[in-house]
Scaffold this motif. Structure first.
Motif, PDB file in Angstrom:
ATOM      1  N   GLY A   9      42.161  25.566 -45.403  1.00  0.00           N
ATOM      2  CA  GLY A   9      43.578  25.394 -45.801  1.00  0.00           C
ATOM      3  C   GLY A   9      44.477  25.705 -44.411  1.00  0.00           C
ATOM      4  O   GLY A   9      45.313  24.956 -44.245  1.00  0.00           O
ATOM      5  N   LEU A  10      44.416  26.934 -43.987  1.00  0.00           N
ATOM      6  CA  LEU A  10      45.047  27.238 -42.800  1.00  0.00           C
ATOM      7  C   LEU A  10      44.916  26.447 -41.667  1.00  0.00           C
ATOM      8  O   LEU A  10      45.911  26.126 -40.921  1.00  0.00           O
ATOM      9  N   ILE A  11      43.641  26.042 -41.350  1.00  0.00           N
ATOM     10  CA  ILE A  11      43.344  25.418 -40.280  1.00  0.00           C
ATOM     11  C   ILE A  11      43.860  23.798 -40.395  1.00  0.00           C
ATOM     12  O   ILE A  11      44.403  23.367 -39.401  1.00  0.00           O
ATOM     13  N   GLY A  12      43.581  23.280 -41.584  1.00  0.00           N
ATOM     14  CA  GLY A  12      44.284  21.908 -41.734  1.00  0.00           C
ATOM     15  C   GLY A  12      45.965  22.014 -41.656  1.00  0.00           C
ATOM     16  O   GLY A  12      46.296  20.952 -40.815  1.00  0.00           O
ATOM     17  N   VAL A  13      46.625  23.177 -42.187  1.00  0.00           N
ATOM     18  CA  VAL A  13      48.210  23.081 -42.201  1.00  0.00           C
ATOM     19  C   VAL A  13      48.375  23.234 -40.515  1.00  0.00           C
ATOM     20  O   VAL A  13      49.468  22.800 -40.005  1.00  0.00           O
ATOM     21  N   PHE A  14      47.594  24.082 -39.834  1.00  0.00           N
ATOM     22  CA  PHE A  14      47.846  24.341 -38.523  1.00  0.00           C
ATOM     23  C   PHE A  14      47.781  23.179 -37.570  1.00  0.00           C
ATOM     24  O   PHE A  14      48.662  22.911 -36.813  1.00  0.00           O
ATOM     25  N   LEU A  15      46.813  22.330 -37.902  1.00  0.00           N
ATOM     26  CA  LEU A  15      46.268  21.139 -37.127  1.00  0.00           C
ATOM     27  C   LEU A  15      47.402  19.782 -37.239  1.00  0.00           C
ATOM     28  O   LEU A  15      47.561  18.920 -36.354  1.00  0.00           O
ATOM     29  N   PRO A  17      51.059  20.249 -37.367  1.00  0.00           N
ATOM     30  CA  PRO A  17      52.004  20.148 -36.601  1.00  0.00           C
ATOM     31  C   PRO A  17      51.516  20.152 -34.885  1.00  0.00           C
ATOM     32  O   PRO A  17      52.220  19.723 -34.058  1.00  0.00           O
ATOM     33  N   VAL A  18      49.993  20.800 -34.722  1.00  0.00           N
ATOM     34  CA  VAL A  18      49.620  20.696 -33.478  1.00  0.00           C
ATOM     35  C   VAL A  18      49.363  19.149 -33.082  1.00  0.00           C
ATOM     36  O   VAL A  18      49.569  18.696 -31.980  1.00  0.00           O
ATOM     37  N   GLY A  19      48.770  18.374 -33.967  1.00  0.00           N
ATOM     38  CA  GLY A  19      48.589  17.185 -33.606  1.00  0.00           C
ATOM     39  C   GLY A  19      49.928  16.307 -33.612  1.00  0.00           C
ATOM     40  O   GLY A  19      50.050  15.364 -32.590  1.00  0.00           O
ATOM     41  N   ILE A  20      51.101  16.526 -34.043  1.00  0.00           N
ATOM     42  CA  ILE A  20      52.316  15.859 -33.853  1.00  0.00           C
ATOM     43  C   ILE A  20      53.075  16.095 -32.475  1.00  0.00           C
ATOM     44  O   ILE A  20      53.382  15.336 -31.776  1.00  0.00           O
ATOM     45  N   GLY A  23      51.147  14.612 -29.972  1.00  0.00           N
ATOM     46  CA  GLY A  23      51.604  13.101 -29.715  1.00  0.00           C
ATOM     47  C   GLY A  23      52.951  12.888 -29.070  1.00  0.00           C
ATOM     48  O   GLY A  23      52.815  12.126 -28.030  1.00  0.00           O
ATOM     49  N   PHE A  24      53.812  13.793 -29.179  1.00  0.00           N
ATOM     50  CA  PHE A  24      55.089  13.922 -28.512  1.00  0.00           C
ATOM     51  C   PHE A  24      54.812  14.423 -27.103  1.00  0.00           C
ATOM     52  O   PHE A  24      55.375  13.804 -26.245  1.00  0.00           O
ATOM     53  N   MET A  25      53.931  15.187 -26.783  1.00  0.00           N
ATOM     54  CA  MET A  25      53.963  15.467 -25.363  1.00  0.00           C
ATOM     55  C   MET A  25      53.181  14.621 -24.489  1.00  0.00           C
ATOM     56  O   MET A  25      53.274  14.342 -23.319  1.00  0.00           O
ATOM     57  N   THR A  26      52.172  13.744 -25.046  1.00  0.00           N
ATOM     58  CA  THR A  26      51.532  12.317 -24.597  1.00  0.00           C
ATOM     59  C   THR A  26      52.447  11.428 -24.829  1.00  0.00           C
ATOM     60  O   THR A  26      51.738  10.350 -24.154  1.00  0.00           O
ATOM     61  N   HIS A  27      53.668  11.370 -25.399  1.00  0.00           N
ATOM     62  CA  HIS A  27      54.409  10.322 -25.583  1.00  0.00           C
ATOM     63  C   HIS A  27      53.754   9.074 -26.503  1.00  0.00           C
ATOM     64  O   HIS A  27      53.911   7.779 -26.343  1.00  0.00           O
ATOM     65  N   PHE A  28      52.528   9.522 -27.182  1.00  0.00           N
ATOM     66  CA  PHE A  28      51.697   8.898 -28.241  1.00  0.00           C
ATOM     67  C   PHE A  28      51.227   7.693 -27.277  1.00  0.00           C
ATOM     68  O   PHE A  28      50.795   6.447 -27.866  1.00  0.00           O
ATOM     69  N   GLU A  29      50.799   7.831 -26.163  1.00  0.00           N
ATOM     70  CA  GLU A  29      50.285   6.796 -25.141  1.00  0.00           C
ATOM     71  C   GLU A  29      48.768   7.206 -25.104  1.00  0.00           C
ATOM     72  O   GLU A  29      47.872   6.319 -24.691  1.00  0.00           O
ATOM     73  N   GLU A  30      48.235   8.403 -25.633  1.00  0.00           N
ATOM     74  CA  GLU A  30      46.718   8.641 -25.263  1.00  0.00           C
ATOM     75  C   GLU A  30      46.298   8.624 -26.688  1.00  0.00           C
ATOM     76  O   GLU A  30      46.751   9.481 -27.663  1.00  0.00           O
ATOM     77  N   TRP A  31      45.566   7.727 -27.151  1.00  0.00           N
ATOM     78  CA  TRP A  31      45.235   7.521 -28.326  1.00  0.00           C
ATOM     79  C   TRP A  31      43.776   8.137 -28.772  1.00  0.00           C
ATOM     80  O   TRP A  31      43.124   7.685 -29.753  1.00  0.00           O
ATOM     81  N   ALA A  32      43.397   9.117 -28.369  1.00  0.00           N
ATOM     82  CA  ALA A  32      42.109  10.000 -28.616  1.00  0.00           C
ATOM     83  C   ALA A  32      42.349  11.180 -29.408  1.00  0.00           C
ATOM     84  O   ALA A  32      42.012  11.481 -30.407  1.00  0.00           O
ATOM     85  N   PRO A  35      45.007  10.794 -33.122  1.00  0.00           N
ATOM     86  CA  PRO A  35      44.603  10.659 -34.369  1.00  0.00           C
ATOM     87  C   PRO A  35      43.297  11.511 -34.525  1.00  0.00           C
ATOM     88  O   PRO A  35      43.030  11.965 -35.702  1.00  0.00           O
ATOM     89  N   ALA A  36      42.516  12.254 -33.517  1.00  0.00           N
ATOM     90  CA  ALA A  36      41.537  13.139 -33.736  1.00  0.00           C
ATOM     91  C   ALA A  36      41.968  14.374 -34.473  1.00  0.00           C
ATOM     92  O   ALA A  36      41.395  14.852 -35.405  1.00  0.00           O
ATOM     93  N   LEU A  37      42.967  14.855 -34.057  1.00  0.00           N
ATOM     94  CA  LEU A  37      43.737  16.042 -34.486  1.00  0.00           C
ATOM     95  C   LEU A  37      44.144  15.927 -35.944  1.00  0.00           C
ATOM     96  O   LEU A  37      44.052  16.695 -36.734  1.00  0.00           O
ATOM     97  N   LEU A  38      44.736  14.883 -36.229  1.00  0.00           N
ATOM     98  CA  LEU A  38      45.372  14.486 -37.631  1.00  0.00           C
ATOM     99  C   LEU A  38      44.133  14.285 -38.612  1.00  0.00           C
ATOM    100  O   LEU A  38      44.082  14.567 -39.521  1.00  0.00           O
ATOM    101  N   ALA A  39      42.955  13.640 -38.008  1.00  0.00           N
ATOM    102  CA  ALA A  39      41.769  13.366 -38.721  1.00  0.00           C
ATOM    103  C   ALA A  39      41.043  14.644 -38.929  1.00  0.00           C
ATOM    104  O   ALA A  39      40.730  15.023 -40.221  1.00  0.00           O
ATOM    105  N   THR A  40      40.919  15.372 -38.301  1.00  0.00           N
ATOM    106  CA  THR A  40      40.397  17.039 -38.390  1.00  0.00           C
ATOM    107  C   THR A  40      41.215  17.702 -39.439  1.00  0.00           C
ATOM    108  O   THR A  40      40.715  18.419 -40.160  1.00  0.00           O
TER     109      THR A  40
END
Length: 133
Positions: A9-15, A17-20, A23-32, A35-40
């Motif tokens: 639960g903690l890892i899922g909740v942590f991942l 905001p990390v994924g979001i 996404g902002f840091m890469t300007h949502f241009e890097e599509w690997a 989505p991988a962080l959000l799927a994890t």
């Protein structure tokens, strides 16, 4: 199971905001990564839910007892066939499928009948022959 449920639960909740943030840091241009962080995170939350739900039905697990002995966890964990060759054939089918995804769809299609034979053989291996029930 409480510890495992809380961990996932903690890892899922942590991942999330990390994924979001990723996404902002890469300007949502890097599509690997995004989505991988959000799927994890989603998979961790699925495990959290499953382990929490299972813990309600089986609350006392041997490994959660701090004063427990190793022998408390002894018992039957399932039935395994040490002589079965069907898992090897399933592995071959999966290998052909992965190679097919890399080379071409026609190779992937060759793995489907191999996988079907392997799964059917594995499921029905105790219905005939020397080890029939």
């Amino acid at each position: 199971m409480k510890l495992l449920a809380k961990t996932f639960g903690l890892i899922g909740v942590f991942l999330i905001p990390v994924g979001i943030v990723y996404g902002f840091m890469t300007h949502f241009e890097e599509w690997a990564g995004f989505p991988a962080l959000l799927a994890t995170a989603a998979m961790c939350l699925f495990l959290w839910y499953f382990l929490s739900f299972t813990d309600k039905k089986h609350p006392d697990m041997p490994y959660e007892d701090l004063d427990g002995e190793i022998s408390h966890a002894a018992g039957d964990y399932g039935f395994y066939s040490p002589w079965s060759w069907w898992p090897l054939l399933i592995g071959v089918a999966c290998s052909i499928a992965v190679i097919g995804l890399a080379l071409g769809w026609w190779v992937f299609l060759l793995s489907l009948p191999v996988a079907a034979v392997a799964v059917i053989g594995w499921v029905y291996e105790y219905n005939s022959g020397d080890h029939a029930h």
